[in-house]
Each structure stands twice: as C-alpha cells, then as structure tokens.
Design a protein around this motif. Structure first.
Motif, short mmCIF file in Angstrom:
data_model
loop_
_atom_site.label_atom_id
_atom_site.label_comp_id
_atom_site.label_asym_id
_atom_site.label_seq_id
_atom_site.Cartn_x
_atom_site.Cartn_y
_atom_site.Cartn_z
N LEU A 154 0.87 -1.34 0.01
CA LEU A 154 0.18 -0.22 -0.07
C LEU A 154 0.95 1.19 -0.08
O LEU A 154 0.79 1.93 1.06
CB LEU A 154 -0.88 -0.06 1.28
N PRO A 155 1.75 1.56 -1.12
CA PRO A 155 2.52 2.46 -1.05
C PRO A 155 1.81 4.05 -1.03
O PRO A 155 2.36 4.83 -0.39
CB PRO A 155 3.53 2.34 -2.34
N ASP A 175 6.79 6.93 -16.94
CA ASP A 175 6.02 5.78 -17.72
C ASP A 175 6.81 4.60 -17.80
O ASP A 175 6.65 3.74 -18.70
CB ASP A 175 5.86 6.37 -19.17
N THR A 176 7.48 4.22 -16.60
CA THR A 176 8.53 3.13 -16.66
C THR A 176 8.01 2.44 -15.24
O THR A 176 7.24 3.17 -14.67
CB THR A 176 10.00 3.64 -16.61
N ALA A 177 8.66 1.25 -15.32
CA ALA A 177 8.45 0.63 -13.89
C ALA A 177 8.93 1.23 -12.76
O ALA A 177 8.58 1.03 -11.54
CB ALA A 177 9.01 -1.05 -14.08
N PHE A 178 9.98 2.21 -12.90
CA PHE A 178 10.62 2.96 -11.84
C PHE A 178 9.52 3.72 -11.00
O PHE A 178 9.87 4.01 -9.94
CB PHE A 178 11.68 3.80 -12.24
N ALA A 179 8.65 4.12 -11.77
CA ALA A 179 7.70 5.16 -11.04
C ALA A 179 6.93 4.64 -9.73
O ALA A 179 7.02 4.92 -8.58
CB ALA A 179 6.57 5.55 -11.94
N LEU A 180 6.67 3.48 -9.94
CA LEU A 180 5.89 2.56 -8.62
C LEU A 180 6.87 2.19 -7.77
O LEU A 180 6.90 2.27 -6.69
CB LEU A 180 5.24 1.49 -9.24
N LEU A 204 9.88 3.84 -7.03
CA LEU A 204 10.15 4.94 -6.46
C LEU A 204 9.23 5.19 -5.37
O LEU A 204 9.68 5.87 -4.20
CB LEU A 204 10.43 6.16 -7.37
N LEU A 205 7.97 4.89 -5.71
CA LEU A 205 6.99 5.56 -4.59
C LEU A 205 6.86 4.46 -3.45
O LEU A 205 7.13 5.12 -2.33
CB LEU A 205 5.55 5.45 -5.28
N VAL A 206 7.31 3.20 -3.82
CA VAL A 206 7.41 2.40 -2.58
C VAL A 206 8.82 2.79 -1.88
O VAL A 206 8.85 2.57 -0.65
CB VAL A 206 7.57 0.90 -3.27
N VAL A 207 10.06 2.99 -2.63
CA VAL A 207 11.14 3.46 -1.83
C VAL A 207 10.69 4.69 -0.85
O VAL A 207 11.20 4.64 0.18
CB VAL A 207 12.19 3.98 -2.70
N PHE A 208 10.05 5.71 -1.46
CA PHE A 208 9.81 6.78 -0.63
C PHE A 208 8.93 6.46 0.48
O PHE A 208 9.04 6.72 1.75
CB PHE A 208 8.91 7.94 -1.41
N ALA A 209 7.80 5.75 0.32
CA ALA A 209 6.89 5.16 1.07
C ALA A 209 7.75 4.24 2.53
O ALA A 209 7.50 4.73 3.70
CB ALA A 209 5.71 4.30 0.88
N PHE A 210 8.59 3.40 1.82
CA PHE A 210 9.30 2.72 2.99
C PHE A 210 10.39 3.35 3.85
O PHE A 210 10.27 3.54 5.09
CB PHE A 210 10.26 1.71 2.38
N LEU A 211 11.02 4.36 3.27
CA LEU A 211 12.03 5.23 3.93
C LEU A 211 11.44 6.47 4.69
O LEU A 211 11.92 6.80 5.59
CB LEU A 211 13.01 5.85 2.95
N GLN A 212 10.15 6.91 4.16
CA GLN A 212 9.53 7.72 4.99
C GLN A 212 8.75 7.02 6.33
O GLN A 212 9.11 7.76 7.28
CB GLN A 212 8.23 8.28 4.38
N THR A 213 8.59 5.97 6.09
CA THR A 213 8.24 5.19 7.45
C THR A 213 9.17 5.06 8.56
O THR A 213 9.13 5.29 9.74
CB THR A 213 7.41 3.81 7.36
N MET A 214 10.56 4.59 7.85
CA MET A 214 11.53 4.40 9.06
C MET A 214 12.28 6.04 9.19
O MET A 214 12.69 5.75 10.54
CB MET A 214 12.56 3.59 8.14
#
Length: 314
Positions: A12-13, A202-207, A209-219
C-alpha cells in the motif's frame, strides 16, 4: 519494524505515504528539531543560526506562494545559499576546500535551475536518507556494537531501496490496491510525479520509487518519533536548557496538536494541507544539511553520551 515498514510500503505505497504524513509529519518535525538543536547546539547557534533561519524563512515564503513563476527558482537559490553558508562556516579555515565546495555548489545550482523537477524529486528522496548520517554520528558514543549498528542502518537505508529499484520485490507490489489514497492525494499520476523524475514516469521505476519513498518515510518517522526520543536523551536535555518552554512532554504536545490541526486540513483540502506542511517542514529539512556539512568538514562540536561536549577534527 523494518519488515513491517517494507511490507506496508510494498502493498500500500500510496496509503503509507499519505497516512504517514498526516499522522507523523508535524510530530517528527518537532522531535527532530529538538534532537538536532540539542545535539548540535555548538553548530546551530549565534549569527550562523540567525543566517540559516533567515534563509530558510525565505524558502518557507516561496513554498507558501507556489503560484508565482519565480517561487521554485527562488527556493532552489535559497537552498543552495543555505549550503554555501554551511560550507563557509565549516571550511572557513580551509580556503582551498572552501573554493572547491563553492564551485561545486555553483555547478549544482545551475543544474538544479535548468532541471527543477529533478531537483525537487531528488530532494524528497535525499531527505529520507539523511537519518543514516545522524544515526551514524549517534553511534560514535557506543562502546560496543558500533559497527553492527551502523551496518544495520546502512542496510535499510541503502540496500533495501536498491533491491526495490532493481525489481527484487516486484512480485509483492500491490500499488493498485490503494487507489483511494492516491485519488485523495490528487490522483495516482500526481503522487507518482512527486517522487519520480519526469523521464521515468511511464516506466516501472515510477511505482518502485513510490515504494522506496513510502518505506524510507516510514523508517524516517521511526527514527525521529521512536528511536531518538528514547536514545538521544542527552540531546533533549541540552535542548530543554535552551528552550525551557518546551520541557518534558510539551514538545510532544506541540507536535500532537500540530498533527491534529494538519489532519483536519488534509481532510478538508489535501492540496492546501500539503502546501502548508511543506512550508513548515522547510525548517527541519533544510537545517539538516548545514549540520551535516559542518560535521563532514570537521568543524562541529557534538554532545557525548555523558553530556560532555566533544570536538571532531578530520
């Protein structure tokens, strides 16, 4: 905590990003400023602090006036002036290094002004990496287990995001499951654009990067809302000697009250709430960098575990 944050970010990013900001955004601002101001009170003081506050206040005004064409460029310039001031303070006795640092900042400023969208995406992700430096510095007081602690922090800050970006966790991505959170934040495309360079939208990196941000923001929130209040008490005590009005639980009450007010604004006007939060958050986000640069320059005094002031020299 790392596993729970990773699973939530993968599944759930958007929800993690939006709800996390509403619940812990203001609170972690207050607690981080308390720690940094106490731990690095020998750096953040006097005319240097006054200069930094003046520059960051200019950034706050730029963020509150996003409708003007010049506001983003002005924020970029002011941000680099903050870094330049930090270099001038930390390298004031090393003219050659100071000249090299200012030259590098000049080139970076030109690049950021030419590609502002990339600048702000990079800044968003960099802010979530910064806790590694503070945790690394905090660990210098450990008598045992210092290396293991530092390796563990580097693993969740650097290794796990690298694996996410490499696609190692793609089978577990669930970005389509929290469309309501993305819609609440102005739409999935808008949320992705906040954390993705334009060329990668428009690439797979968009989602990813959102996951990376959500994870690091939580930590990021775990560090400032849980870890540092428990393990950075000498810094809290030094801060409270400077700001007696925020002794004890008063800082927590201030953060919780600000969180409640911001949550109400988020529900009624998410875009307006995000703008206001971005302005308020400028102080803790931009004051991190002068401290880090001063420490890297070997010009900072920090508080040891026993409360004594120690000076680092490189």
């Amino acid at each position: 905590m790392v596993t729970a944050a990773l699973v939530a970010a993968l599944r759930l990013p958007a929800t993690v990003t939006v709800v996390g900001l509403a619940m812990f955004g203001i609170l972690h601002n207050v607690l981080e400023l308390r720690y940094v101001s106490g731990r690095f009170d020998a750096i953040l003081t006097g005319r240097f602090l006054a200069l930094l506050l003046a520059l960051v206040t200019g950034i706050v005004l730029c963020r509150l006036l996003p409708m003007f064409w010049w506001s983003r460029g002005a924020e970029i310039l002011l941000g680099y002036l903050v870094l330049a001031a930090a270099c001038g303070w930390g390298l004031r006795r090393r003219p050659l290094l100071l000249g090299a640092a200012l030259t590098a900042l000049g080139l970076a400023t030109a690049g950021s002004l030419a590609f502002p969208a990339y600048h702000f995406v990079f800044l968003s992700h960099l802010h979530n990496v910064v806790p590694l430096f503070f945790l690394w510095e905090w660990a210098r007081d450990l008598r045992t287990g210092r290396t293991a602690f530092r390796v563990t922090q580097a693993a969740w800050v650097l290794v796990i995001p690298a694996l996410i970006l490499a696609g190692a966790f793609d089978p577990w991505l669930g970005g389509d499951q929290d469309g309501a959170a993305a819609a609440f934040a102005g739409g999935g495309d808008r949320l992705l654009a906040a954390y993705t360079p334009p060329a990668w939208l428009d690439t797979a990196f968009a989602l990813r990067l959102l996951v990376v941000f959500a994870f690091l923001q939580t930590m990021h929130y775990v560090v400032w809302v849980w870890f540092m209040p428990r393990h950075g008490r000498p810094a809290t005590e030094r801060f409270e000697r400077r700001a007696s009005a925020l002794r004890g639980h008063r800082a927590w009450l201030l953060g919780i009250a600000g969180t409640a007010l911001l949550a109400v604004l988020f529900v009624s006007d998410y875009a307006g709430g995000k703008t206001l939060y971005g302005a308020i958050a400028s102080y803790h986000a931009y004051l991190e960098f002068p401290v880090l640069l001063a420490l890297l320059a070997g010009a900072g005094s920090v508080t040891g575990a026993d409360g004594a002031v120690e000076r680092e020299e490189t």
